[in-house]
Design a protein around this motif. Sequence first.
Motif, PDB file in Angstrom:
ATOM      1  N   LEU A  97       0.823  -1.203   0.000  1.00 27.89           N
ATOM      2  CA  LEU A  97       0.000   0.000   0.000  1.00 27.89           C
ATOM      3  C   LEU A  97       0.852   1.246   0.000  1.00 27.89           C
ATOM      4  O   LEU A  97       0.477   2.270  -0.569  1.00 27.89           O
ATOM      5  CB  LEU A  97      -0.903  -0.012   1.232  1.00 27.89           C
ATOM      6  CG  LEU A  97      -1.990  -1.059   1.144  1.00 27.89           C
ATOM      7  CD1 LEU A  97      -2.603  -1.279   2.495  1.00 27.89           C
ATOM      8  CD2 LEU A  97      -3.046  -0.602   0.164  1.00 27.89           C
ATOM      9  N   LYS A  98       2.022   1.148   0.628  1.00 21.08           N
ATOM     10  CA  LYS A  98       2.905   2.313   0.646  1.00 21.08           C
ATOM     11  C   LYS A  98       3.322   2.675  -0.777  1.00 21.08           C
ATOM     12  O   LYS A  98       3.389   3.848  -1.138  1.00 21.08           O
ATOM     13  CB  LYS A  98       4.134   1.970   1.488  1.00 21.08           C
ATOM     14  CG  LYS A  98       4.962   3.151   1.865  1.00 21.08           C
ATOM     15  CD  LYS A  98       6.019   2.725   2.860  1.00 21.08           C
ATOM     16  CE  LYS A  98       7.175   3.704   2.778  1.00 21.08           C
ATOM     17  NZ  LYS A  98       8.343   3.269   3.461  1.00 21.08           N
TER      18      LYS A  98
ATOM     19  N   GLU B 290       7.341   3.055   8.457  1.00 20.68           N
ATOM     20  CA  GLU B 290       7.629   4.466   8.152  1.00 20.68           C
ATOM     21  C   GLU B 290       6.792   4.970   7.001  1.00 20.68           C
ATOM     22  O   GLU B 290       7.294   5.545   6.036  1.00 20.68           O
ATOM     23  CB  GLU B 290       9.109   4.643   7.853  1.00 20.68           C
ATOM     24  CG  GLU B 290       9.927   4.257   9.047  1.00 20.68           C
ATOM     25  CD  GLU B 290      11.356   4.664   8.902  1.00 20.68           C
ATOM     26  OE1 GLU B 290      11.611   5.631   8.165  1.00 20.68           O
ATOM     27  OE2 GLU B 290      12.184   4.019   9.521  1.00 20.68           O
ATOM     28  N   VAL B 291       5.507   4.728   7.151  1.00 20.75           N
ATOM     29  CA  VAL B 291       4.582   5.214   6.134  1.00 20.75           C
ATOM     30  C   VAL B 291       4.214   6.658   6.427  1.00 20.75           C
ATOM     31  O   VAL B 291       3.722   7.379   5.565  1.00 20.75           O
ATOM     32  CB  VAL B 291       3.313   4.332   6.138  1.00 20.75           C
ATOM     33  CG1 VAL B 291       2.426   4.665   4.996  1.00 20.75           C
ATOM     34  CG2 VAL B 291       3.694   2.876   6.092  1.00 20.75           C
ATOM     35  N   ILE B 292       4.438   7.063   7.690  1.00 17.98           N
ATOM     36  CA  ILE B 292       3.926   8.369   8.129  1.00 17.98           C
ATOM     37  C   ILE B 292       4.542   9.540   7.363  1.00 17.98           C
ATOM     38  O   ILE B 292       3.807  10.449   6.962  1.00 17.98           O
ATOM     39  CB  ILE B 292       4.094   8.496   9.655  1.00 17.98           C
ATOM     40  CG1 ILE B 292       3.236   7.426  10.312  1.00 17.98           C
ATOM     41  CG2 ILE B 292       3.698   9.868  10.112  1.00 17.98           C
ATOM     42  CD1 ILE B 292       3.140   7.529  11.782  1.00 17.98           C
ATOM     43  N   PRO B 293       5.844   9.570   7.120  1.00 18.39           N
ATOM     44  CA  PRO B 293       6.352  10.708   6.352  1.00 18.39           C
ATOM     45  C   PRO B 293       5.709  10.808   4.974  1.00 18.39           C
ATOM     46  O   PRO B 293       5.368  11.901   4.512  1.00 18.39           O
ATOM     47  CB  PRO B 293       7.855  10.410   6.244  1.00 18.39           C
ATOM     48  CG  PRO B 293       8.152   9.542   7.384  1.00 18.39           C
ATOM     49  CD  PRO B 293       6.934   8.726   7.622  1.00 18.39           C
ATOM     50  N   GLU B 294       5.513   9.644   4.334  1.00 16.59           N
ATOM     51  CA  GLU B 294       4.883   9.674   3.018  1.00 16.59           C
ATOM     52  C   GLU B 294       3.463  10.209   3.102  1.00 16.59           C
ATOM     53  O   GLU B 294       3.000  10.968   2.236  1.00 16.59           O
ATOM     54  CB  GLU B 294       4.874   8.244   2.474  1.00 16.59           C
ATOM     55  CG  GLU B 294       4.271   8.125   1.137  1.00 16.59           C
ATOM     56  CD  GLU B 294       5.121   7.280   0.223  1.00 16.59           C
ATOM     57  OE1 GLU B 294       6.172   6.798   0.690  1.00 16.59           O
ATOM     58  OE2 GLU B 294       4.719   7.124  -0.913  1.00 16.59           O
ATOM     59  N   LEU B 295       2.759   9.811   4.167  1.00 18.84           N
ATOM     60  CA  LEU B 295       1.396  10.290   4.328  1.00 18.84           C
ATOM     61  C   LEU B 295       1.370  11.793   4.514  1.00 18.84           C
ATOM     62  O   LEU B 295       0.485  12.486   4.006  1.00 18.84           O
ATOM     63  CB  LEU B 295       0.753   9.610   5.541  1.00 18.84           C
ATOM     64  CG  LEU B 295       0.430   8.131   5.351  1.00 18.84           C
ATOM     65  CD1 LEU B 295       0.084   7.507   6.669  1.00 18.84           C
ATOM     66  CD2 LEU B 295      -0.715   7.984   4.392  1.00 18.84           C
TER      67      LEU B 295
END
Lengths: 297, 340
Positions: free
Chosen positions: B193-194, B229-234
Amino acid sequence: PSTHEVKRQRRAQKQVLARKPLEEQIRSEALKPVEGREHVSVQTELYLEEISDRIIEVDGECQTDEFLDRPPTPLFIPAKTGRDVATQIEEGELFDFDIEVKPMLEVLVGKTVEQALLEVMEEEELAQLWSHQRAFTELRNAEFAELQRLEEQDRRIREEKERRRLEHLEKLRKQKETAEKIAARAFAQRYLADLIPSVFNNLHDSGFFYDPIERDIETEFLPWLMSEVEETLQKKVLGRTMLDSLIRTVVEKRLDEFSHPPPSDQTEAPAEEPRATDAAPQVSGEADAADQPVTEE
Amino acid sequence: MAQPRISAYLPPDIDPTKAPLAFGRRALPKLNEELQSPELLTQQRALMALCDLVHDPEKVYQAIALGFLDSLKTLLVHQDQTVRQKTTEVLSIMALHSIGRQGLIRSGVISALAGLLDDPVDICRKNTHQTFDLLAKLPEGAGGVLQAGLIPPLVLKLKTELDEIQELILDSLSNCLRVEVSEALAAGAVSVLKEKLSHPSTAIRSKAAWVLLEISSHAEGKIVVCKEEVIPELVSLLEDTQPEVPVNTAGVLMFAIITPQGRSSAMGAEAVPPLLQLVAEETSKARLNAIKTLTLLAELPEGRRTLLDHRDTFVRCLDDPSEAVQRAADIAIAVIDWKP
C-alpha cells in the motif's frame, strides 16, 4: 489525332499485315511451280493500276447526332380485361390510426420509460446507499479515533499513576528500612558500648591478655629453671645418697673391723657409730640446710 | 398476398443472442434447465437472458429459491470464456441486491469465485472482484471472504493487476480489513500500500489511503504502520491537490498517531502545517479528520505550543454546519488549553 486518321492508320496496318504472309510465301519458294508451268504474277484487277504501297483510299464520314436523352416511354395503358368489381369502405369501418395506436404506443413508451427508470433508480439507490454509508463510516472512524485517543490517554495516565505509586511505595519502603537500620544501629551501639569493657575485663581476668615476655618466662624459663633446680637437687641428693652409702659402707666396714676387735671398742664403736651415724645425717642435714639457703639465694 | 409476417424485417427487440423467455413463472425454471444443457449455444443464450432478468429483485429472490446458484457455480469453471464472463456478470448483479448477497454468502460462492482470480480474461476478473467488493460491504460477507483465505491472494494481486481492478480490490480489502487485520499484515500489505500511495491515479491513491486507515484502526496495524515508516509519506500526501486524497490521508494519520512512536514520527515529519491548512479550508471534507489528528498532536508538549498560536482556527471551526466537526473542535480546544 482524330478518329478518322486513327481509323485510317489502323486499316492500313491491317492490310499491310494481311499482305505480308502472301508475299513471303511467294518469295520463300515453298510454292514450286508444277512442271511445265511457271508462276507469273498477274494483275487481276479490272483496271490496270499502279502497284504501289499506297492504297487508294476514300474517306467517308458519318457522325451520330448529339446524345439525346432517352425519350420517356409513352404511357402504356393496357387494355382493360376482367370484370369490374367495386368495394366501398363505409364511415366508421376503418380504424382511426391515432386512437388505435395510442394504447400500443403507451405500452411501448411506458415499458421503455419504466425500464429506464428502474435502471436509473437502481443506480441512484446505490449511489445514495454508498454516500450514506460513506458518511457513516467517516463519522464512525472519527468517533473510533476519538475513542482510541481517549483510551490511549487513559492508558498513559494510568501507567503514569501506577509508576508513581510504585515509586512512592518504593520510597516509603526504603525510608522504613533506613529508619529501622538507624534504630537497630543505635541500639546495637548502645548495647555494645558496655560489651567491650566487660569482655575485655573477662578476658583479662581469664588471662587471655598476657605479656608475652612474662608468659615466655613463665612457660619456658621457669620450667627450665625448675628442672635445672630439680636436677641440681637430685645431684645433691645423689651425692648425699652416695655419701650415705659411703658412710654406711665405711661404718659397716668399721663395724666388721670392730666386731673382731676387743669388746670395749665394741661398745664405743656402736656408741660412736650411732653418734657417727647420727652425726653423719646431721652433718648431711646441716649440709643440706646449708646448701638450701645457698640455692635459694 | 396475406402473410402473418407484416414486414420482411424482424421486430426490432428480438435479440438472437438471448434465449426466448417462457411466460410468467415458468421463465426462470426453464432457464435453469437450459443452463444445465450440454449444448454451448443454449447455455450462452440462457445466460444472456438471465443477465437481463437479474436486475429485478423479485427475480433474484426466485432464482435463489430455485437453486440457480448451484448451476452457476458449475458454470464458473467452464472452458468457454463467454460463459464464464456472463456467469460472473450475473453473480455481480445478484450481489447488488441484499437477498442476492445473502444467498451468495450462504451457498459458498465466494470460494468458488476464488478460483477465478487468475482467469486470463479481464472482464471475468473484473466481475469477480466487483462481486467480492459488493459482498464485503456486508459484515457476513467480509467474514466469508476472510474465512475463504482470500486476503493474501488479493494483496498479491494488487501488485500485478490492472488499475480498474486494483480499485475494486482496494475497496474489498478496506471492508474486510475493518474486521481483522492479521492476515493482511502477514502478507505484507502495508508495504504494497505504501507503493500505491505514490500511484499516478487519484482513485488508487485515495483508496490505498482508505485501506491504510482501516489497517491502522487496529492496534497491531498501528505498530506495523509506524514501523514501516509510512507516516512521512502520508504527511507529504496531505498536500495533494485532489480533494479525496487528503481526506483519507488525514484519517490514516488520525489512527496511526495514537501510538507514541507514531506521534513522534508525525511531529518529526512536520505534519502540523498541512493539517492546519486543511482545517482552515471551510468546505473541505478533511476537516473532521484533520481536527482529530491535530487534537492528538496537541497532547505532545511541542505540539501544544505550536497549536496555541493557531487556536482561533479551531474557534472558527465551531461554526461549521456539521455537528461532528463542532464537537471535534470543542475537544481540540479543550486539549490545547489543558495545563499540566
